[in-house]
Design a protein around this motif. Sequence first.
Motif, mmCIF file in Angstrom:
data_model
loop_
_atom_site.group_PDB
_atom_site.id
_atom_site.type_symbol
_atom_site.label_atom_id
_atom_site.label_comp_id
_atom_site.label_asym_id
_atom_site.label_seq_id
_atom_site.Cartn_x
_atom_site.Cartn_y
_atom_site.Cartn_z
ATOM 1 N N PRO A 10 0.810 -1.232 0.000
ATOM 2 C CA PRO A 10 0.000 0.000 0.000
ATOM 3 C C PRO A 10 0.837 1.273 0.000
ATOM 4 O O PRO A 10 0.332 2.342 -0.347
ATOM 5 C CB PRO A 10 -0.824 -0.129 1.282
ATOM 6 C CG PRO A 10 -0.069 -1.093 2.143
ATOM 7 C CD PRO A 10 0.592 -2.039 1.210
ATOM 8 N N ASP A 11 2.116 1.174 0.382
ATOM 9 C CA ASP A 11 2.995 2.346 0.398
ATOM 10 C C ASP A 11 3.848 2.471 -0.858
ATOM 11 O O ASP A 11 4.739 3.324 -0.930
ATOM 12 C CB ASP A 11 3.923 2.281 1.622
ATOM 13 C CG ASP A 11 3.158 2.311 2.936
ATOM 14 O OD1 ASP A 11 2.140 3.034 3.004
ATOM 15 O OD2 ASP A 11 3.565 1.610 3.876
ATOM 16 N N SER A 12 3.595 1.633 -1.860
ATOM 17 C CA SER A 12 4.430 1.623 -3.062
ATOM 18 C C SER A 12 3.993 2.685 -4.055
ATOM 19 O O SER A 12 2.875 3.222 -3.996
ATOM 20 C CB SER A 12 4.349 0.255 -3.734
ATOM 21 O OG SER A 12 3.032 0.012 -4.206
ATOM 22 N N ALA A 13 4.881 2.977 -4.998
ATOM 23 C CA ALA A 13 4.552 3.914 -6.075
ATOM 24 C C ALA A 13 3.432 3.363 -6.943
ATOM 25 O O ALA A 13 2.610 4.122 -7.465
ATOM 26 C CB ALA A 13 5.798 4.175 -6.916
ATOM 27 N N ALA A 14 3.375 2.043 -7.093
ATOM 28 C CA ALA A 14 2.303 1.440 -7.892
ATOM 29 C C ALA A 14 0.942 1.695 -7.267
ATOM 30 O O ALA A 14 -0.024 2.034 -7.964
ATOM 31 C CB ALA A 14 2.552 -0.067 -8.028
ATOM 32 N N ALA A 15 0.853 1.542 -5.943
ATOM 33 C CA ALA A 15 -0.408 1.803 -5.253
ATOM 34 C C ALA A 15 -0.769 3.279 -5.330
ATOM 35 O O ALA A 15 -1.937 3.638 -5.529
ATOM 36 C CB ALA A 15 -0.316 1.347 -3.803
ATOM 37 N N ALA A 16 0.233 4.137 -5.185
ATOM 38 C CA ALA A 16 -0.023 5.583 -5.251
ATOM 39 C C ALA A 16 -0.521 5.990 -6.635
ATOM 40 O O ALA A 16 -1.282 6.965 -6.769
ATOM 41 C CB ALA A 16 1.252 6.346 -4.906
ATOM 42 N N ALA A 17 -0.125 5.247 -7.674
ATOM 43 C CA ALA A 17 -0.558 5.568 -9.041
ATOM 44 C C ALA A 17 -1.956 5.048 -9.341
ATOM 45 O O ALA A 17 -2.498 5.320 -10.419
ATOM 46 C CB ALA A 17 0.441 4.987 -10.043
ATOM 47 N N GLY A 18 -2.553 4.287 -8.403
ATOM 48 C CA GLY A 18 -3.928 3.835 -8.576
ATOM 49 C C GLY A 18 -4.107 2.345 -8.758
ATOM 50 O O GLY A 18 -5.232 1.874 -8.959
ATOM 51 N N LEU A 19 -3.032 1.573 -8.681
ATOM 52 C CA LEU A 19 -3.155 0.125 -8.811
ATOM 53 C C LEU A 19 -3.839 -0.460 -7.582
ATOM 54 O O LEU A 19 -3.625 0.021 -6.457
ATOM 55 C CB LEU A 19 -1.762 -0.503 -8.983
ATOM 56 C CG LEU A 19 -1.736 -1.955 -9.465
ATOM 57 C CD1 LEU A 19 -2.304 -2.066 -10.872
ATOM 58 C CD2 LEU A 19 -0.316 -2.509 -9.419
ATOM 59 N N ARG A 20 -4.654 -1.492 -7.785
ATOM 60 C CA ARG A 20 -5.405 -2.113 -6.693
ATOM 61 C C ARG A 20 -5.092 -3.605 -6.613
ATOM 62 O O ARG A 20 -4.816 -4.245 -7.637
ATOM 63 C CB ARG A 20 -6.916 -1.940 -6.898
ATOM 64 C CG ARG A 20 -7.393 -0.523 -7.079
ATOM 65 C CD ARG A 20 -8.854 -0.548 -7.523
ATOM 66 N NE ARG A 20 -9.341 0.764 -7.925
ATOM 67 C CZ ARG A 20 -10.436 0.961 -8.636
ATOM 68 N NH1 ARG A 20 -11.163 -0.091 -9.027
ATOM 69 N NH2 ARG A 20 -10.816 2.184 -8.973
ATOM 70 N N GLU A 21 -5.154 -4.131 -5.411
ATOM 71 C CA GLU A 21 -5.030 -5.565 -5.207
ATOM 72 C C GLU A 21 -6.133 -6.280 -5.992
ATOM 73 O O GLU A 21 -7.305 -5.898 -5.936
ATOM 74 C CB GLU A 21 -5.148 -5.908 -3.726
ATOM 75 C CG GLU A 21 -4.984 -7.380 -3.388
ATOM 76 C CD GLU A 21 -3.545 -7.852 -3.392
ATOM 77 O OE1 GLU A 21 -3.331 -9.075 -3.325
ATOM 78 O OE2 GLU A 21 -2.631 -6.989 -3.452
ATOM 79 N N GLY A 22 -5.751 -7.307 -6.770
ATOM 80 C CA GLY A 22 -6.718 -8.062 -7.559
ATOM 81 C C GLY A 22 -6.968 -7.519 -8.943
ATOM 82 O O GLY A 22 -7.717 -8.139 -9.721
ATOM 83 N N ASP A 23 -6.364 -6.378 -9.300
ATOM 84 C CA ASP A 23 -6.519 -5.847 -10.658
ATOM 85 C C ASP A 23 -6.071 -6.874 -11.693
ATOM 86 O O ASP A 23 -5.109 -7.620 -11.478
ATOM 87 C CB ASP A 23 -5.665 -4.578 -10.835
ATOM 88 C CG ASP A 23 -6.436 -3.304 -10.501
ATOM 89 O OD1 ASP A 23 -7.676 -3.352 -10.487
ATOM 90 O OD2 ASP A 23 -5.793 -2.263 -10.259
ATOM 91 N N THR A 24 -6.747 -6.894 -12.832
ATOM 92 C CA THR A 24 -6.338 -7.722 -13.962
ATOM 93 C C THR A 24 -5.522 -6.880 -14.926
ATOM 94 O O THR A 24 -5.976 -5.818 -15.373
ATOM 95 C CB THR A 24 -7.556 -8.304 -14.693
ATOM 96 O OG1 THR A 24 -8.283 -9.163 -13.803
ATOM 97 C CG2 THR A 24 -7.136 -9.099 -15.911
ATOM 98 N N VAL A 25 -4.322 -7.339 -15.242
ATOM 99 C CA VAL A 25 -3.429 -6.613 -16.144
ATOM 100 C C VAL A 25 -3.558 -7.209 -17.540
ATOM 101 O O VAL A 25 -3.326 -8.409 -17.745
ATOM 102 C CB VAL A 25 -1.967 -6.693 -15.657
ATOM 103 C CG1 VAL A 25 -1.040 -5.969 -16.629
ATOM 104 C CG2 VAL A 25 -1.845 -6.089 -14.265
ATOM 105 N N ILE A 26 -3.921 -6.367 -18.498
ATOM 106 C CA ILE A 26 -4.113 -6.804 -19.875
ATOM 107 C C ILE A 26 -2.782 -6.833 -20.621
ATOM 108 O O ILE A 26 -2.509 -7.744 -21.404
ATOM 109 C CB ILE A 26 -5.104 -5.874 -20.599
ATOM 110 C CG1 ILE A 26 -6.449 -5.848 -19.859
ATOM 111 C CG2 ILE A 26 -5.287 -6.294 -22.053
ATOM 112 C CD1 ILE A 26 -7.384 -4.771 -20.363
ATOM 113 N N ALA A 27 -1.947 -5.822 -20.375
ATOM 114 C CA ALA A 27 -0.646 -5.722 -21.024
ATOM 115 C C ALA A 27 0.254 -4.874 -20.136
ATOM 116 O O ALA A 27 -0.229 -4.147 -19.250
ATOM 117 C CB ALA A 27 -0.769 -5.108 -22.410
#
Length: 545
Positions: free
Chosen positions: A475-492
């Motif tokens: 939750p303290d990562s740059a990825a989380a700060a950019a809006g990524l969520r646990e369980g997100d599906t990544v298309i590419a």
Amino acid sequence: MAEPELKLHLTLAPAADTITVTARFDGLAGRAGHPFLQVPEVFASVRGQEYRAQDVIARDDRGELRLADGTSEPGADSAFFSARTFIPARDTAGAITLTYRAAIVAATSPRRPGPSFDLRGVDGGCAGAFATFLILPTEVNTRVRLTAVWEFHDREARGFTTRGAGDFTTDLTLAELLMTFLIAGRVRTVPEEDAGTAPFNAYWIGEPPFTVDDAMAWCERAHERLRTFFRTPHPAPYHFMLRPHPNHRDAGAATTDGFMLEYGAGPHTEAARRYMFLHEMIHHFAGSLDGPPGSTSWYSEGLAEFYKIKIAAGEGLLDRVAHETEVRTMTHAYYTNPHLSLPYAEVPGRYWADSHVQGIAYNRGFMYFADLDALIRERSRGGRSLDDLVLAMIEERRAGRPCDEALWRATLRAELGEAGVAHFKRMLAGDVIVPPADAFGPDLTRARRRTKVRKLGFTDRSLTNLPHLITGLDPDSAAAAAGLREGDTVIAFQGATPSVLHSTDALVLEPEVTLMVAREGGPQPITFTTEGGSTHEYVWERRTT
């Protein structure tokens, strides 16, 4: 040893996309309403066949035997092993015969990282481990007299396992049967004559991206060096199996008397691939410690990493440049691991979820044994080394005595006193390990440098597994700060490239990563930095004078 009371006559009939299994058990009894058969649901993170009771035809001496689905039974570590059970509708009578079909998946279809256990095929051949498709009694420590018979409609087809070539009979435990690999169908072999019975045997399906004859000639020479080094008396035939898979990185899984290599599509160097071959073959000789899955992997994986370096250099199997490159690769992976100081007690529960955690067993184990070897040589003034301790452990196992962490501690205490046990405890606690300058040979010396660390912010298996699902998000990562969520599906995604090297991180990260994430309003790009600060790293490089 007395003849086992349980007997299993196993008939395997491979076809294009299935193996029809007929299994006759003599000496097995089941009680109405009680689970007595099982098939692995998960084995070392790999999914087993999804049979249901309706998929299995069962008979005994009284005729048809109806089975019902039991519950999923997790093992002590459910991430490593769980099983689906089968329950008889009545008490069984006499011999029990099961008939069912195991599905063969296309070898190059998507798969998650993990051991080469699932049943996969290509070009008229298939390969895998019995662990993921055989229905067996629930008590896996039971000894069994196994007779295995192949049935082929294709005259060019052949069947081999790491227990024998063609039809064979042997005594083993059900647990050992689970860890038996097979390769069948239109299989190519080296040697062609006496395939399966030579001291070193290779079998492959598909088209490996290297010259198999040359690679296997090298492996045969390396196998002979290992057999001599580890003082193996009366060795059984060794079985090296190869099949393709879609990932960039080569993968593999070792077992008694052989291993399965999954060759990937990545641009491996010859030296990197051969170090991996050595690692897997060393497992056969050095063995492991008794204990729950993952809890003792520092021993088996660490020894395989340490001895692949030592034996390749000492026996002239690889050159000085390859030696220096592999040492640098492995030490870099250790010092830049984001879980560098994670207590080892926390590793088993996270072993299959995060390759950085799994890497602790390999890279920390390697550094521990390198440091321990140097310590023993220093204390004994060159008279003894780690080899003496490892060979003593191997002899205990060969004698049929327990080979566990308690024995390792006792062995350390006998060699180094309480200082040896304290040294071991510091490794388990996660203390940073800095072997001496000459730990990897007199031609290399040690230097200390500042190294930038890149941080993904979630488990790398979120991008190496299919489908790509975000897990372990910090939750303290740059990825989380950019809006990524646990369980997100990544298309590419961009900026994260699968690594091909066996002893490194699964992903090579660029300064920025962009993920295309599925959201209700449509795909959404999320870009974040991977800058994770810096750390001190020790490197071993060639002496300049």
